[in-house]
Write a protein that holds these residues in place. Structure first.
Motif, mmCIF file in Angstrom:
data_model
loop_
_atom_site.group_PDB
_atom_site.id
_atom_site.type_symbol
_atom_site.label_atom_id
_atom_site.label_comp_id
_atom_site.label_asym_id
_atom_site.label_seq_id
_atom_site.Cartn_x
_atom_site.Cartn_y
_atom_site.Cartn_z
ATOM 1 N N PRO A 95 41.582 40.612 53.650
ATOM 2 C CA PRO A 95 42.644 41.418 54.257
ATOM 3 C C PRO A 95 43.117 42.516 53.305
ATOM 4 N N LEU A 96 43.867 43.453 53.830
ATOM 5 C CA LEU A 96 44.342 44.592 53.041
ATOM 6 C C LEU A 96 45.237 44.154 51.885
ATOM 7 N N LYS A 97 45.940 43.052 52.068
ATOM 8 C CA LYS A 97 46.835 42.617 51.002
ATOM 9 C C LYS A 97 46.075 42.177 49.749
ATOM 10 N N ALA A 98 44.755 41.978 49.872
ATOM 11 C CA ALA A 98 43.961 41.615 48.703
ATOM 12 C C ALA A 98 43.884 42.754 47.701
ATOM 13 N N LYS A 99 44.167 43.974 48.128
ATOM 14 C CA LYS A 99 44.170 45.106 47.209
ATOM 15 C C LYS A 99 45.493 45.247 46.463
ATOM 16 N N ARG A 100 46.423 44.363 46.736
ATOM 17 C CA ARG A 100 47.723 44.425 46.054
ATOM 18 C C ARG A 100 47.753 43.384 44.932
ATOM 19 N N PHE A 101 48.226 43.802 43.796
ATOM 20 C CA PHE A 101 48.303 42.940 42.622
ATOM 21 C C PHE A 101 49.200 41.731 42.883
ATOM 22 N N GLU A 102 50.255 41.943 43.672
ATOM 23 C CA GLU A 102 51.222 40.878 43.940
ATOM 24 C C GLU A 102 50.628 39.737 44.753
ATOM 25 N N SER A 103 49.480 39.952 45.369
ATOM 26 C CA SER A 103 48.851 38.884 46.136
ATOM 27 C C SER A 103 48.206 37.840 45.229
ATOM 28 N N PHE A 104 47.979 38.206 43.964
ATOM 29 C CA PHE A 104 47.332 37.293 43.023
ATOM 30 C C PHE A 104 48.265 36.843 41.898
ATOM 31 N N PHE A 105 49.349 37.581 41.684
ATOM 32 C CA PHE A 105 50.241 37.276 40.564
ATOM 33 C C PHE A 105 51.697 37.453 40.985
ATOM 34 N N THR A 106 52.528 36.568 40.448
ATOM 35 C CA THR A 106 53.969 36.640 40.681
ATOM 36 C C THR A 106 54.665 36.954 39.359
ATOM 37 N N GLN A 107 55.465 38.014 39.360
ATOM 38 C CA GLN A 107 56.177 38.364 38.123
ATOM 39 C C GLN A 107 57.300 37.371 37.869
ATOM 40 N N LEU A 108 57.302 36.804 36.651
ATOM 41 C CA LEU A 108 58.333 35.852 36.276
ATOM 42 C C LEU A 108 59.549 36.554 35.672
ATOM 43 N N TYR A 109 59.308 37.511 34.781
ATOM 44 C CA TYR A 109 60.423 38.213 34.143
ATOM 45 C C TYR A 109 59.890 39.422 33.390
#
Length: 534
Positions: A95-109
């Motif tokens: 899907p298109l969201k696979a091109k977004r970094f946030e789909s694979f990683f969650t920012q902690l801080y």
């Protein structure tokens, strides 16, 4: 133990009914990575403009820094999830969201580390897996022509302020800091710092001091000892008390000379007590060399000749050696690299072209245990047969204990010996191989895809070593070591359509997750364009 089939379902059944030999359960489980490989590439991912450093060795965190090198940003890896209703889902596009970094990683801080005049050293990071602590460094700009004052080595740059920050990676809380002023520590790729269990060594190239610190469970950086000018804790006290006695004796002599009206002429010839001694570590080194040559001969005449030729003839050269690099071998022994001042002045990768020596130092007894030139046959034999001992991974580091080397992997050994056979000069080959000693701390990726018992790949294009590689438009192939010896997956470091400018030189580096079948590749041209990620 080997699986009877390459089919993953059959392997799961084999795992249920078969028990691996003692001590081989991890190797047995890692064979599943022959089936679990990166099978899809997402190009030009929409990601934040950060400098990505590495995954932690346990895969819990992805370390990155802001482009202005002021802030630390830590991410938690997570797996992309989506649903597919088609029958042939394997060939279905992501899907298109696979091109977004946030789909694979969650920012902690995001934590600010550097002050206004400091920058984060983006090539430096050490991870303490047992406590989930991270060690980072910030520094001011280098001063290359700084004067050598206070015992500093002439020609070594000076940095006004170097700060080491110990953080709890769970929430980014700064636990402790250690500051070095007007000093120089080689921070690039962790060259000047080594972590073993809870012990930390920091090498001051400018003042030739090995600082030993302990990282407590509470998060405190506690100074244990400093090795260089002094070796034992009471050396400084003894020398200072002796110097006071000498000063008192000199004062009495001066009063007598004044009475004879000849004080001024004699005073000019008085040696400076502060410069009359070599450093403690240098005295240990010279005494070890002298005793070794003395014990090699039993005949007094031959003994004197040998010491004159091999010790006194090169005495000044040995006195001029400086410490370049240090690593732990265990909690009691250090591997120290010595080199000439000329090589030390460069403070670069080219310093290894100069004559160098390595010594094993016992911190408890303050003695040099062994001493080799970096082209010695005996040292190379130890390097070839016991390479894993030089890596000195921490006892609590589960993932770092399974990195392939020529002392634990027959394929790596065959590759090393093949290179040796093709070398035009055996001594130059050994010198090149031994130039990597002491090893840099945490410089290898523990990813199972770099396990040479599982996969074969071109180490000129990609390797477990934490270094940039020259980018190529050709895909990097990972081929199975076992039957059917087929291409298992490949990585194409360039853009999906290939490079449009054949003249542009690009570098690439790869961040492999230590557990998941996930890898990031980052490409950048040499004219400092924004990097492309996938």
């Amino acid at each position: 133990m080997f699986f009877k089939s390459s089919n993953i379902t059959a392997r799961i059944f084999d795992r249920q009914i078969c028990t691996p030999a003692p001590g081989t359960s991890v190797h047995y489980a890692r064979k599943f990575y022959e089936n679990l490989v990166p099978s899809y590439t997402v190009y030009e991912v929409e990601c934040p403009d950060h400098s990505f450093r590495k995954f932690t060795d346990d895969g819990q965190y992805l370390i990155s820094f802001s482009r202005n090198q002021q802030e630390l940003i830590v991410y938690r890896p997570r797996w992309l999830s989506f649903s597919c209703k088609d029958e042939d889902c394997d060939n279905h596009d992501l899907p298109l969201k696979a091109k977004r970094f946030e789909s694979f990683f969650t920012q902690l801080y995001c934590v600010p580390l550097a002050s206004c005049n400091e920058l984060i050293c983006k090539d430096f990071f050490l991870y303490m897996e047992s406590n989930k602590f991270g060690l980072f460094a910030t520094s001011t700009a280098q001063v290359h022509d700084a004067p050598a004052v206070g015992g500093a080595v002439q020609g070594v740059p000076s940095i006004e302020k170097i700060t080491f920050h110990l953080l709890r990676l769970e929430d980014g809380f700064v636990l402790d800091e250690k500051v070095f002023c007007n000093d120089y520590v080689n921070l690039a790729h962790n060259l000047g710092v080594f972590l073993y269990d809870d012990l930390l060594t920091i090498v001051s190239l400018r003042y030739q001091i090995i600082h030993i610190l302990q990282i407590r469970d509470s998060g405190n950086l506690v100074h244990v000892r400093a090795i260089g000018e002094f070796c034992r804790e009471d050396d400084e006290l003894f020398l200072n008390s002796n110097a006071q006695g000498m000063a008192l004796s000199d004062k009495n002599k001066q009063q007598q000379l004044l009475g004879n009206h000849i004080y001024n002429n004699i005073h000019q010839a008085q040696p400076n007590p502060g410069n009359s001694f070599l450093s403690g570590i240098k005295q240990r080194l010279l005494s070890f060399m002298f005793r070794g040559l003395w014990n090699e001969e039993t005949d007094d005449t031959l003994r004197v000749q040998k010491i004159r030729q091999k010790f006194y003839f090169h005495f000044q050269d040995y006195c001029d050696l400086i410490i370049w690099k240090v690593q732990f071998l265990d909690r009691h022994h250090l591997l120290i690299k010595f080199g000439s001042v000329d090589g030390g002045r460069q403070v670069s990768r080219h310093a290894d072209t100069h004559p160098a020596f390595v010594a094993v130092y016992n911190m408890d007894t303050t003695e040099i245990v062994s001493f080799y030139q970096n082209s010695a046959d005996e040292l190379y034999m130890l390097f070839e047969q016991f390479c894993d001992h030089f890596y000195a991974t921490s006892r609590n580091s589960m993932h770092m204990n399974f990195i392939s080397s020529h002392s634990n992997n027959i394929h790596a050994l065959e590759q090393l010996r093949s290179i040796k056979d093709k070398a035009s000069s055996s001594s130059q080959f050994m010198k090149k191989m031994l130039s990597s000693l002491p090893f840099s701390c945490q410089s290898l990726s523990p990813s199972p895809y770099f396990d040479q018992s599982l996969f074969r790949f071109d180490d000129k294009l990609i390797s477990a070593t934490d270094r940039h590689k020259q980018s190529t438009d050709h895909p990097i192939k990972f081929i199975l070591r076992r039957h059917p010896y087929s291409l298992r997956f490949k990585i194409k470091p360039g853009p999906e359509a290939g490079s449009m400018d054949g003249r542009a030189k690009k570098i690439s580096w790869f961040l492999f997750h230590p557990v998941l079948p996930l890898a990031l590749s980052v490409q950048q041209t040499l004219i400092m364009q924004p990097p492309l990620n996938r």
